[in-house]
Design a protein around this motif. Structure first.
Motif, mmCIF file in Angstrom:
data_model
loop_
_atom_site.group_PDB
_atom_site.id
_atom_site.type_symbol
_atom_site.label_atom_id
_atom_site.label_comp_id
_atom_site.label_asym_id
_atom_site.label_seq_id
_atom_site.Cartn_x
_atom_site.Cartn_y
_atom_site.Cartn_z
ATOM 1 N N CYS A 179 0.836 -1.211 0.000
ATOM 2 C CA CYS A 179 0.000 0.000 0.000
ATOM 3 C C CYS A 179 0.868 1.257 0.000
ATOM 4 C CB CYS A 179 -0.934 -0.003 1.210
ATOM 5 S SG CYS A 179 -2.208 -1.258 1.142
ATOM 6 N N ALA A 180 1.927 1.229 0.784
ATOM 7 C CA ALA A 180 2.834 2.393 0.818
ATOM 8 C C ALA A 180 3.496 2.602 -0.536
ATOM 9 C CB ALA A 180 3.890 2.192 1.903
ATOM 10 N N GLN A 181 3.863 1.505 -1.185
ATOM 11 C CA GLN A 181 4.453 1.619 -2.519
ATOM 12 C C GLN A 181 3.437 2.174 -3.517
ATOM 13 O OE1 GLN A 181 5.808 -2.093 -4.087
ATOM 14 N NE2 GLN A 181 6.815 -1.165 -5.848
ATOM 15 N N GLY A 182 2.198 1.746 -3.396
ATOM 16 C CA GLY A 182 1.146 2.255 -4.280
ATOM 17 C C GLY A 182 0.907 3.737 -4.101
ATOM 18 N N ILE A 183 0.957 4.197 -2.846
ATOM 19 C CA ILE A 183 0.779 5.634 -2.590
ATOM 20 C C ILE A 183 1.932 6.423 -3.194
ATOM 21 C CG2 ILE A 183 0.751 7.376 -0.760
ATOM 22 C CD1 ILE A 183 -0.841 5.340 0.922
ATOM 23 N N GLY A 184 3.142 5.893 -3.084
ATOM 24 C CA GLY A 184 4.301 6.560 -3.694
ATOM 25 C C GLY A 184 4.177 6.654 -5.196
ATOM 26 N N GLN A 185 3.747 5.575 -5.832
ATOM 27 C CA GLN A 185 3.574 5.598 -7.284
ATOM 28 C C GLN A 185 2.436 6.516 -7.707
ATOM 29 O OE1 GLN A 185 3.070 1.557 -8.538
ATOM 30 N NE2 GLN A 185 5.279 1.138 -8.512
ATOM 31 N N LEU A 186 1.414 6.606 -6.870
ATOM 32 C CA LEU A 186 0.282 7.483 -7.164
ATOM 33 C C LEU A 186 0.715 8.952 -7.209
ATOM 34 C CD1 LEU A 186 -2.825 7.244 -7.521
ATOM 35 C CD2 LEU A 186 -2.998 7.762 -5.099
ATOM 36 N N PHE A 187 1.481 9.367 -6.201
ATOM 37 C CA PHE A 187 1.923 10.767 -6.182
ATOM 38 C C PHE A 187 3.017 11.030 -7.211
ATOM 39 C CE2 PHE A 187 -0.337 10.874 -2.149
ATOM 40 C CZ PHE A 187 -0.996 12.075 -2.287
ATOM 41 N N ALA A 188 3.815 10.015 -7.555
ATOM 42 C CA ALA A 188 4.796 10.189 -8.634
ATOM 43 C C ALA A 188 4.081 10.413 -9.962
ATOM 44 C CB ALA A 188 5.701 8.969 -8.722
ATOM 45 N N ALA A 189 2.990 9.659 -10.170
ATOM 46 C CA ALA A 189 2.210 9.857 -11.391
ATOM 47 C C ALA A 189 1.533 11.223 -11.391
ATOM 48 C CB ALA A 189 1.173 8.747 -11.522
ATOM 49 N N LEU A 190 1.137 11.714 -10.202
ATOM 50 C CA LEU A 190 0.546 13.053 -10.125
ATOM 51 C C LEU A 190 1.558 14.117 -10.540
ATOM 52 C CD1 LEU A 190 -1.713 15.040 -9.182
ATOM 53 C CD2 LEU A 190 -0.595 14.979 -6.941
ATOM 54 N N VAL A 191 2.774 13.986 -10.063
ATOM 55 C CA VAL A 191 3.804 14.973 -10.404
ATOM 56 C C VAL A 191 4.102 14.935 -11.905
ATOM 57 C CG1 VAL A 191 6.250 15.546 -10.074
ATOM 58 C CG2 VAL A 191 4.828 15.005 -8.107
ATOM 59 N N VAL A 192 4.203 13.723 -12.463
ATOM 60 C CA VAL A 192 4.481 13.599 -13.899
ATOM 61 C C VAL A 192 3.314 14.162 -14.713
ATOM 62 C CG1 VAL A 192 4.778 11.931 -15.782
ATOM 63 C CG2 VAL A 192 6.060 11.675 -13.666
ATOM 64 N N GLY A 193 2.093 13.873 -14.298
ATOM 65 C CA GLY A 193 0.915 14.380 -15.007
ATOM 66 C C GLY A 193 0.806 15.882 -14.938
ATOM 67 N N MET A 194 1.149 16.457 -13.791
ATOM 68 C CA MET A 194 1.102 17.925 -13.671
ATOM 69 C C MET A 194 2.209 18.580 -14.475
ATOM 70 S SD MET A 194 0.020 18.307 -9.679
ATOM 71 C CE MET A 194 0.594 19.963 -9.543
ATOM 72 N N ALA A 195 3.350 17.893 -14.623
ATOM 73 C CA ALA A 195 4.440 18.450 -15.422
ATOM 74 C C ALA A 195 4.084 18.427 -16.909
ATOM 75 C CB ALA A 195 5.725 17.669 -15.178
ATOM 76 N N ARG A 196 3.352 17.422 -17.340
ATOM 77 C CA ARG A 196 2.988 17.325 -18.751
ATOM 78 C C ARG A 196 1.850 18.268 -19.124
ATOM 79 N NH1 ARG A 196 3.895 11.722 -21.440
ATOM 80 N NH2 ARG A 196 5.693 11.004 -20.273
ATOM 81 N N ASN A 197 0.866 18.408 -18.195
ATOM 82 C CA ASN A 197 -0.297 19.230 -18.511
ATOM 83 C C ASN A 197 -0.707 20.002 -17.246
ATOM 84 O OD1 ASN A 197 -2.518 20.355 -19.650
ATOM 85 N ND2 ASN A 197 -3.526 18.420 -20.177
ATOM 86 N N PRO A 198 -0.121 21.169 -17.040
ATOM 87 C CA PRO A 198 -0.415 21.920 -15.807
ATOM 88 C C PRO A 198 -1.860 22.410 -15.705
ATOM 89 C CG PRO A 198 1.559 22.772 -16.892
ATOM 90 C CD PRO A 198 0.929 21.793 -17.818
ATOM 91 N N SER A 199 -2.572 22.490 -16.805
ATOM 92 C CA SER A 199 -3.947 22.992 -16.761
ATOM 93 C C SER A 199 -4.907 21.981 -16.127
ATOM 94 C CB SER A 199 -4.427 23.353 -18.170
ATOM 95 O OG SER A 199 -4.482 22.197 -18.979
ATOM 96 N N MET A 200 -4.528 20.706 -16.060
ATOM 97 C CA MET A 200 -5.399 19.689 -15.461
ATOM 98 C C MET A 200 -5.013 19.388 -14.016
ATOM 99 S SD MET A 200 -6.384 16.957 -18.377
ATOM 100 C CE MET A 200 -7.284 16.112 -17.143
ATOM 101 N N LYS A 201 -4.383 20.360 -13.364
ATOM 102 C CA LYS A 201 -3.881 20.139 -12.018
ATOM 103 C C LYS A 201 -4.996 19.762 -11.045
ATOM 104 C CE LYS A 201 -2.410 23.591 -9.324
ATOM 105 N NZ LYS A 201 -1.559 24.624 -8.750
ATOM 106 N N GLU A 202 -6.119 20.434 -11.072
ATOM 107 C CA GLU A 202 -7.210 20.173 -10.127
ATOM 108 C C GLU A 202 -7.824 18.789 -10.350
ATOM 109 O OE1 GLU A 202 -7.227 23.001 -12.049
ATOM 110 O OE2 GLU A 202 -6.487 24.398 -10.535
#
Length: 139
Positions: free
Chosen positions: A85-108
């Motif tokens: 579960c801890a590993q999944g949470i880490g991957q979840l927030f890593a994907a959030l950072v990558v997604g926000m870097a690619r498309n900052p307009s979809m941050k919310e």
């Protein structure tokens, strides 16, 4: 429910007695387990052990005996899932950072989806901890 489980522990003793009687009447149809049980019963009779539940195993075991090592081992194996579960949470927030870097307009939107996923992972971790506690304190 626990009362039903405790009552079910006495059931195999009744079946052992019936199986030994049947095993003596038709020896070719008995299994190896019944032959071993009858030899254990004859060994108890020779040694003078008067306790019918002395060497019982499985559900017929006495209620006072507790195998603490097995329950701790089961709890430890179940707690491995908390690391997942801890590993999944880490991957979840890593994907959030990558997604926000690619498309900052979809941050919310991305943050909302991340919080929903975080809720699922936290629920899974809580369920795993509850099951591990159940395994630890079960008989």
């Amino acid at each position: 429910m626990f009362g039903l489980v405790k009552a079910a522990r006495l059931l195999p003793q009744c079946t052992i007695r019936v199986e030994v009687v049947l095993g003596q009447s038709c020896r070719s149809l008995t299994s190896v387990a019944s032959c071993q049980r009858s030899s254990v019963k004859s060994a108890q009779a020779e040694t003078g052990s008067g306790t019918p539940l002395g060497n019982a195993m499985g559900l017929g075991a006495p209620l006072c005996k507790r195998n603490a090592g097995v329950s701790v081992l089961g709890c430890a194996i179940a707690m491995v899932a908390v690391g997942g579960c801890a590993q999944g949470i880490g991957q979840l927030f890593a994907a959030l950072v990558v997604g926000m870097a690619r498309n900052p307009s979809m941050k919310e939107d991305l943050f909302t989806y991340t919080l929903i996923g975080m809720g699922f992972l936290e629920f899974l971790a809580i369920v795993v901890i509850l099951i591990a506690g159940l395994l630890l304190y079960s008989e």
